[in-house]
Design a protein around this motif. Structure first.
Motif, short mmCIF file in Angstrom:
data_model
loop_
_atom_site.label_atom_id
_atom_site.label_comp_id
_atom_site.label_asym_id
_atom_site.label_seq_id
_atom_site.Cartn_x
_atom_site.Cartn_y
_atom_site.Cartn_z
N CYS A 127 -26.61 42.28 108.51
CA CYS A 127 -25.43 43.94 108.23
C CYS A 127 -24.74 43.90 108.26
CB CYS A 127 -26.58 44.68 108.63
SG CYS A 127 -26.01 44.37 111.06
N TYR A 128 -23.77 42.86 108.38
CA TYR A 128 -22.35 42.96 108.98
C TYR A 128 -21.14 41.77 108.42
CZ TYR A 128 -17.82 44.14 112.25
OH TYR A 128 -17.19 44.58 112.19
N THR A 129 -20.77 42.23 107.55
CA THR A 129 -19.92 41.21 106.81
C THR A 129 -18.31 41.18 106.77
OG1 THR A 129 -21.37 41.26 104.90
CG2 THR A 129 -18.75 40.85 104.59
N PRO A 130 -17.85 40.71 107.77
CA PRO A 130 -16.43 40.52 107.91
C PRO A 130 -15.09 40.29 107.33
CG PRO A 130 -17.42 39.89 109.85
CD PRO A 130 -18.38 39.22 108.64
N VAL A 131 -14.19 40.82 106.59
CA VAL A 131 -12.96 40.99 106.11
C VAL A 131 -12.41 40.03 106.02
CG1 VAL A 131 -11.52 41.39 104.67
CG2 VAL A 131 -13.32 42.86 104.98
N THR A 132 -12.54 38.39 106.22
CA THR A 132 -11.83 37.39 106.40
C THR A 132 -10.06 37.28 105.91
OG1 THR A 132 -12.96 35.60 104.90
CG2 THR A 132 -13.62 36.14 106.82
N SER A 133 -10.21 37.60 104.88
CA SER A 133 -8.66 37.35 104.16
C SER A 133 -7.59 38.27 103.55
CB SER A 133 -9.13 36.08 103.20
OG SER A 133 -10.03 36.69 101.50
N GLY A 134 -7.01 38.29 102.44
CA GLY A 134 -5.77 38.63 102.03
C GLY A 134 -7.19 39.55 100.77
N MET A 135 -7.26 38.61 99.80
CA MET A 135 -8.44 38.34 98.83
C MET A 135 -9.97 39.50 99.13
SD MET A 135 -6.43 37.26 96.35
CE MET A 135 -7.72 37.55 95.32
N GLU A 136 -10.20 38.97 100.13
CA GLU A 136 -11.88 39.64 100.65
C GLU A 136 -11.16 41.71 100.63
OE1 GLU A 136 -14.09 38.29 103.39
OE2 GLU A 136 -13.86 36.57 102.25
N LEU A 137 -10.28 41.85 101.27
CA LEU A 137 -9.67 42.76 101.76
C LEU A 137 -9.15 43.40 100.54
CD1 LEU A 137 -8.77 44.80 104.29
CD2 LEU A 137 -6.27 44.03 103.77
N ARG A 138 -8.25 42.96 99.17
CA ARG A 138 -8.02 43.24 98.20
C ARG A 138 -9.41 43.89 97.31
NH1 ARG A 138 -7.67 41.58 93.15
NH2 ARG A 138 -5.86 42.81 91.94
N GLY A 139 -10.21 43.15 97.78
CA GLY A 139 -12.00 43.40 97.60
C GLY A 139 -12.29 44.81 97.56
N VAL A 140 -12.55 45.10 98.72
CA VAL A 140 -13.04 45.67 99.88
C VAL A 140 -12.16 47.04 98.97
CG1 VAL A 140 -12.68 46.95 101.32
CG2 VAL A 140 -13.55 45.12 101.66
N SER A 141 -11.15 47.13 98.96
CA SER A 141 -10.04 48.29 97.84
C SER A 141 -10.51 48.85 97.15
CB SER A 141 -8.94 47.87 98.60
OG SER A 141 -7.87 49.02 98.01
N LEU A 142 -11.16 48.25 96.22
CA LEU A 142 -11.30 47.97 95.10
C LEU A 142 -12.74 48.54 94.68
CD1 LEU A 142 -9.93 44.75 92.79
CD2 LEU A 142 -8.80 47.19 92.53
N ARG A 143 -13.47 48.58 95.26
CA ARG A 143 -14.80 48.54 95.77
C ARG A 143 -14.70 49.57 95.98
NH1 ARG A 143 -15.53 43.28 96.92
NH2 ARG A 143 -16.33 43.97 99.47
N TYR A 144 -14.60 50.05 97.14
CA TYR A 144 -14.89 51.44 97.81
C TYR A 144 -13.28 51.91 97.12
CZ TYR A 144 -17.71 49.43 100.76
OH TYR A 144 -19.30 48.89 101.58
#
Length: 324
Positions: free
Chosen positions: A210-227
């Protein structure tokens, strides 16, 4: 004939010589930019003159000798490119350190890139020369020197390059990208693009179903786009281990933002898409899960300052607006 003003140690020296050899100061003030700088370079190697006869000889030398003879008298065999560099150094003599540094950089066998860059710059002054010295040799290109507005910004650039390489970025690829930069917009975009390739420090809570840490800049960008939110703006804070993000899932999905201050993590926010409100049940579940790992809401504190703060400065809006 238009005469550019002069001031400082060099003019004072010339005026002192003019006392013993009238006309010396006038000749200096009427001289071309190159002549002024060559005379200044020569005089920067002298401690001053007290004997009238010596002053007369010195005045005659700086008035009559050609440029090459003056530079040879100052440095022996001057390094290649010194005279043309002085010709691009403006009409006003600079502080003595400028001439010492210019000769050293042009003559250095270890840092040939510095000399190559200096020879390609259309203008030289103490600030620009210090920028050349501050940038790492591998990225000290004429275009980058022109885009960097001060030695302080050059130090930020050098630090950010060091941080990126230390984070696992391929240095040759990064250097190659920097060599292609010709505009301020390209440089700002480069810092953003390459910083997104970086890996974040270890997340304080392990990954689970239930808990998925954001581990890189690319993943952070992906979260920004999805949300459709602004979490990408926290890249520097995440790299500094000031902020951390994760996706939490329990009858819905939300973004968890936790923040560290003085070694203690606390809940900064829980957000739905577009930073909208989170359903009460999901919100409570997220807070309970974080509390189970010792992380609870607490009053906000001032931001800590870490080494990745240079990324914030170099990617700040309008940072490069002075460039043409």
């Amino acid at each position: 004939m238009k005469i550019s003003p002069a001031e400082g140690w060099c003019l004072n020296f010339v005026v002192e010589l003019d006392i013993h050899a009238p006309g010396t100061a006038g000749a200096f003030l009427r001289a071309s930019n190159e002549r002024r700088q060559v005379v200044a370079a020569y005089l920067s190697t002298r401690m001053g003159s007290t004997e009238p006869s010596e002053s007369g000889e010195l005045a005659d030398l700086i008035t009559r000798a050609d440029h090459r003879a003056l530079l040879r008298a100052a440095y022996g065999e001057p390094p290649a490119g010194l005279r043309t560099a002085l010709a691009r150094s403006g009409p006003r003599p600079h502080r003595k350190q400028f001439y010492w540094s210019l000769r050293r950089l042009l003559a250095s066998p270890e840092d040939k890139q510095f000399a190559a860059t200096i020879r390609q710059l259309d203008e030289l002054d103490p600030s620009r020369l210090l920028i050349v010295e501050t940038l790492p040799p591998a990225i000290c290109t004429p275009n980058l020197v022109k885009l960097v507005r001060s030695p302080t910004v050059a130090a930020d650039v050098a630090k950010l390059v060091e941080l990126l390489i230390g984070n696992g970025i391929n240095e040759n690829a990064l250097y190659h990208a920097l060599h292609r930069v010709t505009t301020a917009d390209q440089l700002s975009a480069l810092w953003n693009r390459w910083s997104l390739k970086s890996v974040f420090p270890a997340h304080p809570i392990p990954s689970s179903k239930c808990y998925t840490p954001v581990t890189s800049g690319m993943e952070l960008r992906g979260v920004s786009l999805r949300y459709r939110n602004c979490v990408k703006q926290y890249l520097a804070q995440a790299l500094n281990s000031e902020s951390a993000f994760a996706e939490f899932t329990a009858a819905g999905t939300c973004v968890v933002h936790i923040k560290q201050h003085e070694g203690q993590w606390s809940v900064e926010g829980v957000h739905a898409k577009e930073n909208g409100p989170v359903a009460p049940q999901l919100y409570s579940a997220a807070l309970d899960y974080l509390a189970g790992h010792g992380i609870r809401p607490r009053p906000r504190h001032f931001e800590a300052i870490g080494p990745w703060n240079v990324l914030r400065r170099l990617t700040r809006a309008h940072m490069w607006d002075w460039a043409d």
